[in-house]
Motif scaffolding. Structure first.
Motif, mmCIF file in Angstrom:
data_model
loop_
_atom_site.group_PDB
_atom_site.id
_atom_site.type_symbol
_atom_site.label_atom_id
_atom_site.label_comp_id
_atom_site.label_asym_id
_atom_site.label_seq_id
_atom_site.Cartn_x
_atom_site.Cartn_y
_atom_site.Cartn_z
ATOM 1 N N UNK A 158 -61.782 20.090 1.539
ATOM 2 C CA UNK A 158 -61.845 19.115 0.455
ATOM 3 C C UNK A 158 -60.498 19.013 -0.262
ATOM 4 N N UNK A 159 -59.873 20.166 -0.507
ATOM 5 C CA UNK A 159 -58.553 20.151 -1.144
ATOM 6 C C UNK A 159 -57.535 19.449 -0.263
ATOM 7 N N UNK A 160 -57.582 19.729 1.044
ATOM 8 C CA UNK A 160 -56.646 19.073 1.963
ATOM 9 C C UNK A 160 -56.836 17.565 1.946
ATOM 10 N N UNK A 161 -58.084 17.124 1.862
ATOM 11 C CA UNK A 161 -58.354 15.691 1.828
ATOM 12 C C UNK A 161 -57.816 15.062 0.537
ATOM 13 N N UNK A 162 -58.010 15.771 -0.578
ATOM 14 C CA UNK A 162 -57.489 15.265 -1.851
ATOM 15 C C UNK A 162 -55.962 15.205 -1.825
ATOM 16 N N UNK A 163 -55.335 16.231 -1.276
ATOM 17 C CA UNK A 163 -53.884 16.252 -1.208
ATOM 18 C C UNK A 163 -53.341 15.193 -0.262
ATOM 19 N N UNK A 164 -54.095 14.916 0.810
ATOM 20 C CA UNK A 164 -53.671 13.884 1.749
ATOM 21 C C UNK A 164 -53.543 12.538 1.061
ATOM 22 N N UNK A 165 -54.382 12.288 0.054
ATOM 23 C CA UNK A 165 -54.295 11.022 -0.675
ATOM 24 C C UNK A 165 -52.962 10.916 -1.424
ATOM 25 N N UNK A 166 -52.471 12.024 -1.929
ATOM 26 C CA UNK A 166 -51.174 12.003 -2.604
ATOM 27 C C UNK A 166 -50.037 11.845 -1.603
ATOM 28 N N UNK A 167 -50.181 12.456 -0.436
ATOM 29 C CA UNK A 167 -49.171 12.261 0.602
ATOM 30 C C UNK A 167 -49.118 10.789 1.003
ATOM 31 N N UNK A 168 -50.287 10.176 1.139
ATOM 32 C CA UNK A 168 -50.333 8.750 1.455
ATOM 33 C C UNK A 168 -49.692 7.923 0.345
ATOM 34 N N UNK A 169 -49.768 8.418 -0.881
ATOM 35 C CA UNK A 169 -49.175 7.721 -2.022
ATOM 36 C C UNK A 169 -47.675 7.975 -2.148
ATOM 37 N N UNK A 170 -47.125 8.806 -1.253
ATOM 38 C CA UNK A 170 -45.678 8.998 -1.221
ATOM 39 C C UNK A 170 -45.173 10.364 -1.600
#
Length: 316
Positions: A274-286
């Motif tokens: 779940x944490x990895x998924x949340x962090x992936x959203x920030x990676x997608x945001x740059x």
């Protein structure tokens, strides 16, 4: 992870950990454990180990550059960072010498994260510094740091830190100086990062908020003729969702003395995936850098984050 600044091969994001005093630990922060924690973070594959800064905070906080010096001796690869140093509280000549010293001790692994810390004015009042001038002092200090590390005599008109022909005898290992990371969420922090930083680190932001500030940073940096990367700093707790939320809420409320509801939407808690998924959203945001805040009271906090780091390998 690679020793280079590019992070682990195959992953487009660097992941660090920020070790903060645990407000729930009645014994306070055992400083003798910090070198071992840094060594363990390095072994687990983190790219960065950071420490925070305050003088009179209600949670006892050690001097960060002293801590980095101790951790430098215990590690060989991991980057060592302040997240963040309250730069307006210090004279830039002293900061330049101290950071250069730690950079030499660590063979060029220091990242200087800076902030203004306006949410805790007691630090400023105790030193006789007007907190309303913290932004001006930070900007002057950053310009002076850059000039001192460049190696030539520095003249600065002030008014906060006037200098006349000052030459810093000890230069940092990294040339022309350690990377500067500017922390904060405000427009002023973004402008400061655009002028002086290699990276901006945002905190207490949702992915859409992060993306909007990153876009604004790019505008400001372009106007300065510079390219500045963007990173995220977030409190994190790994575990079953309800238990992880409860543990994180207790720590954040004790640390900031504010209701957890102020932080919940920008905090990370739950199982590793779940944490990895949340962090992936920030990676997608740059975000090119992620720094996860955990208490320095127990190495198990680091161990719990290791699967999160591994799960981020396919990202980007």
């Amino acid at each position: 992870m690679s020793e280079s600044a590019a992070g682990r091969p195959g992953r487009g994001v660097r992941v660090g950990v920020s070790l903060v005093p645990d407000p729930l630990d009645p014994l306070g922060m055992d400083l003798t454990c910090l070198p071992g924690l840094a060594r363990r973070a390095e072994a687990l594959g983190f790219d960065r180990v950071a420490v925070s800064d305050h003088l009179l905070f209600h949670v006892p906080t050690p001097e960060p550059l002293v801590c980095l010096a101790a951790m430098a001796e215990a590690t060989t690869r991991v980057r060592l960072a302040t997240a963040v140093l309250l730069l307006p509280l210090r004279h830039p000549l002293q900061v330049a010498q101290a950071v250069a010293s730690v950079d030499q001790l660590s063979a060029g692994r220091v990242e200087l994260g800076v902030g203004v810390g306006g949410e805790w004015p007691a630090d400023y009042h105790a030193l006789g510094v007007d907190p309303r001038r913290r932004g001006r002092r930070a900007d002057e200090a950053l310009a002076i740091l850059r000039a001192l590390w460049a190696g030539g005599p520095v003249d600065a008109p002030g008014p906060e830190f006037p200098l006349a022909g000052v030459l810093l005898p000890l230069l940092p290992k990294q040339r022309p100086g350690p990377p500067i990371v500017v922390g904060g969420r405000s427009e002023a922090a973004l402008r400061r990062a655009a002028r002086f930083g290699e990276r901006w680190d945002g905190i207490f932001l949702s992915p859409p908020q992060f993306a909007a500030r990153r876009a604004r940073l790019e505008e400001l940096a372009s106007a300065e003729g510079r390219v500045v990367s963007s990173g995220l700093v977030a409190w994190a707790a790994v575990g079953e969702p309800a238990a992880a939320r409860q543990a994180l809420a207790a720590r954040l409320q004790a640390f900031y003395r504010l209701p957890f509801e102020r932080f919940e939407r920008s905090s990370l808690f739950g199982p590793p995936e779940a944490l990895a998924e949340q962090l992936a959203a920030f990676v997608e945001a740059g975000a090119t850098d992620l720094t996860l805040i955990v208490p320095a009271s127990d190495p198990r906090h680091l161990e719990a984050l290791a699967p999160v780091v591994e799960a981020l390998d396919p990202v980007a």
